[in-house]
Design an enzyme around this catalytic site. Structure first.
Site, PDB file in Angstrom:
ATOM      1  NE  ARG A 156      -3.747  -2.111   2.556  1.00 31.41           N
ATOM      2  CZ  ARG A 156      -3.548  -3.432   2.554  1.00 31.41           C
ATOM      3  NH1 ARG A 156      -2.321  -3.911   2.547  1.00 31.41           N
ATOM      4  NH2 ARG A 156      -4.570  -4.268   2.547  1.00 31.41           N
ATOM      5  CB  THR A 157       3.417   2.557   2.336  1.00 29.44           C
ATOM      6  OG1 THR A 157       2.582   2.274   3.465  1.00 29.44           O
ATOM      7  CG2 THR A 157       4.119   3.876   2.556  1.00 29.44           C
TER       8      THR A 157
ATOM      9  CE  LYS B 224      25.336  -7.426  -5.118  1.00 35.27           C
ATOM     10  NZ  LYS B 224      25.659  -6.788  -6.415  1.00 35.27           N
TER      11      LYS B 224
END
Length: 315
Positions: A64-65, A92
């Protein structure tokens, strides 16, 4: 659509609701109201951010965000890039500061950041030259969620001042709860938190809220019942005996909802765990505002981006 009213925020970034005044919060809500109307038209584009670059940097998964920030940026004319942390150098071993320095070298205008650690967004904001928006950091704050919740309440109740709002569930791990408590109290609402003792943060009484440990007491005569997701991914231990027992005592069903006012409205920031914190009959029922909250999210994030854009060079 009329020209946006003059509106400014205290700093270049939006890290939290803490520090915003009531007039500043109201100004953002008023501007978002204008964007609701724009978003319901066929032509939804504006040129406020034309030529600007917006990077959505999400260290936690989000639907949603992230999607609403992407839509908001594109509707304002920005070039929007979603940075996938799962396939980035962070995996990494690159530090957050290294990431900030790398991104800063690309000269973005707006960074929208979600991070699993409280305070990480503020730290990153100190290392970049652009505007930074906090899309949720740990259990600290989630300012745009609180703004969209407030907008949803105001549109349905006509006001926020004087309302009784019960925030129920996993308060201890919730950035949504913290931002909502600050915002709703700033606008004059009476805020209650309802949770078992294990899901209440230390020092919650210092926030000026009423603390309840049963749903019957906590939502009695409430105008708004806001449920929170049980954030098991943040729990390093057994905070509840079982999901079934949690739902029995703290899940919102039709029987418990009757303790609130007859015209009480139900909210949830999502994603919902049906049958854990809320019953489907309530989530999909006539008193639910959950779908409307999603629509308000785009408008509020457009208002935030629009307002911060005025602090950019050559704005």
């Amino acid at each position: 659509m009329n020209p946006a009213p003059a509106l400014s925020l205290p700093g270049r970034d939006l890290i939290g609701i803490q520090g915003l005044s009531a007039p500043e919060i109201t100004g953002l809500l008023d501007l978002a109201e204008e964007f609701i109307e724009l978003n319901r038209q066929i032509e939804k584009k504006r040129t406020t951010l034309r030529g600007r670059t917006q990077i959505n940097l999400f260290f936690e998964a989000s639907t949603r965000t992230q999607s609403s920030f992407e839509i908001a940026g594109k509707r304002l004319g920005a070039d929007v890039m979603n940075m996938s942390v799962g396939s980035s150098s962070v995996k990494k071993g690159e530090t957050l500061i290294d990431t900030a320095i790398t991104l800063n070298a690309m000269h973005p205008d707006i960074l929208v950041v979600r991070h699993h650690a409280s305070g990480a967004v503020e730290l990153l904001a100190r290392k970049v030259d652009c505007c930074v928006v906090n899309a949720g950091d740990g259990a600290h704050e989630h300012p745009t969620q609180a703004l969209l919740d407030a907008l949803t309440i105001r549109r349905n109740k006509g006001r926020i001042g004087g309302l009784v709002v019960a925030i129920c569930g996993d308060v201890a791990h919730s950035r949504v709860a913290r931002s909502n408590i600050i915002l709703l109290q700033a606008l004059g609402a009476q805020v209650r938190v309802v949770a078992p003792s294990t899901l209440l943060p230390t020092g919650i009484e210092n926030f000026g809220v009423e603390v309840h440990r049963t749903m019957e007491d906590g939502i009695a005569s409430a105008d708004i019942v806001m449920m929170l997701r049980l954030q098991r991914e943040r729990m390093a231990g057994a905070y509840i005996p079982s999901v079934r027992e949690y739902f029995h005592y703290f899940g919102l069903d039709e029987a418990k909802l009757r303790y609130a006012k007859p015209d009480a409205l139900v909210m949830h920031p999502g994603p919902m765990n049906r049958g854990v914190e809320i019953d489907s009959s309530v989530a999909d029922g006539p008193q639910s505002l959950i779908r409307e909250q999603v629509e308000m999210g785009v408008a509020v994030r457009m208002a935030v981006l629009d307002t911060l854009a005025r602090k950019l060079p050559n704005a």
